[in-house]
Design a protein around this motif. Structure first.
Motif, mmCIF file in Angstrom:
data_model
loop_
_atom_site.group_PDB
_atom_site.id
_atom_site.type_symbol
_atom_site.label_atom_id
_atom_site.label_comp_id
_atom_site.label_asym_id
_atom_site.label_seq_id
_atom_site.Cartn_x
_atom_site.Cartn_y
_atom_site.Cartn_z
ATOM 1 N N ILE A 1 44.436 50.601 37.910
ATOM 2 C CA ILE A 1 45.028 49.281 37.736
ATOM 3 C C ILE A 1 46.175 49.148 38.730
ATOM 4 O O ILE A 1 47.082 49.973 38.753
ATOM 5 N N LEU B 1 38.396 52.599 32.650
ATOM 6 C CA LEU B 1 39.308 52.067 33.653
ATOM 7 C C LEU B 1 39.689 53.171 34.623
ATOM 8 O O LEU B 1 40.249 54.194 34.219
ATOM 9 N N TYR C 1 36.126 40.985 31.905
ATOM 10 C CA TYR C 1 37.535 41.356 31.850
ATOM 11 C C TYR C 1 38.316 40.298 31.070
ATOM 12 O O TYR C 1 38.074 39.098 31.229
ATOM 13 N N VAL D 1 41.919 45.300 38.541
ATOM 14 C CA VAL D 1 41.322 46.359 37.724
ATOM 15 C C VAL D 1 40.098 46.937 38.426
ATOM 16 O O VAL D 1 39.255 46.190 38.945
#
Length: 262
Positions: free
Chosen positions: A117, A114, A144, A133
């Motif tokens: 966010i 990641l 996701y 995201v």
């Protein structure tokens, strides 16, 4: 028999006075001028699907010894091991209670991670929040999911209410990474919370210094936030006045957001 004069002399004697002040009061500590400083060392990323990541937290400043804490353990040496990929919030507290926090990210080696966010607030009592995201690494396409729900191809989740969510991203090989995200209501202290308290609670004969706590300063309001939420909810505050349900809900949403100075 001991005379009254002798008793008075005994009470006022140097020995008696010294015995009353023998307890020493330590100097006050200012956490702003003597902060706890944190650095991260020996960070090792995790293999995908394994809990073999680690890092060492080093503290300086303040007054040792230190306590190192995360949401899953506390220790005195700052070593955190057997970690899967993800984001970890670490708090370091010194011996007099001064504390600092830092976020540490353990990545997937060669797998999906990641990168960012972005959230939008939900509003108070509404479900207007969203999570966007951005992921990279591993093998595309990604899927996701939110809180163990069904996987989707879109990297956006909408229609979310206030609360905490676990975002999971999985790549085409089955490698995945997870991160917890908070959606806030976005209620502001400056408007409307401050005016609600100033006009209904921090007034003459109430919490303006004559009744504890004194709610004329933000620091006092923030430290009593949970109490204010509970008492406005059950109608025991403010005395002699009635808040609207909207005002009660706004106070609760602001407190649930962490009572920020926003």
């Amino acid at each position: 028999m001991t005379s009254i004069l002798q008793k008075l002399i005994l009470i006022a004697s140097p020995f008696f006075i010294l015995s009353c002040i023998s307890e020493q009061i330590g100097p006050e500590v200012d956490c702003v001028t003597s902060p706890v400083e944190i650095t991260i060392d020996q960070l090792v990323d995790a293999n995908c699907g394994a809990s073999d990541g680690s890092f060492l937290v080093i503290a300086d400043g303040g007054i040792g010894p230190y306590t190192f804490s995360s949401d899953f353990e506390s220790n005195s040496d700052g070593s955190f091991t057997q970690l899967a990929s993800g984001n970890y919030a670490i708090s370091v507290t010194d011996s007099v209670g001064c504390a600092s926090e830092i976020d540490v990210t353990i990545k997937n080696k060669g797998g999906v991670n990641l990168d960012e966010i972005v959230t939008t607030d939900s509003g108070c009592g509404t479900s207007q929040g969203s999570i966007d995201v951005t992921a990279s690494g591993g093998v595309e396409p990604y899927s996701y999911s939110l809180d163990g729900g069904s996987a989707q191809a879109s990297n956006t989740f909408a229609g979310l209410s206030h609360g905490s969510y676990d975002v999971v991203v999985e790549d085409a090989t089955g490698c995945e990474t997870t991160q917890s995200v908070n959606i806030l209501s976005g209620i502001s202290y400056q408007n409307p919370i401050k005016s609600i308290i100033e006009n209904n609670c921090a007034i003459s004969g109430c919490h303006n210094g004559s009744v504890s706590p004194d709610l004329r300063s933000f620091s006092s309001i923030q430290s009593n936030a949970d109490r204010i939420k509970a008492r406005t909810a059950n109608g025991s505050m403010p005395r002699g006045r009635t808040l609207t349900q909207t005002q009660i809900d706004q106070i609760a949403c602001w407190v649930d957001d962490g009572a920020p100075n926003n």
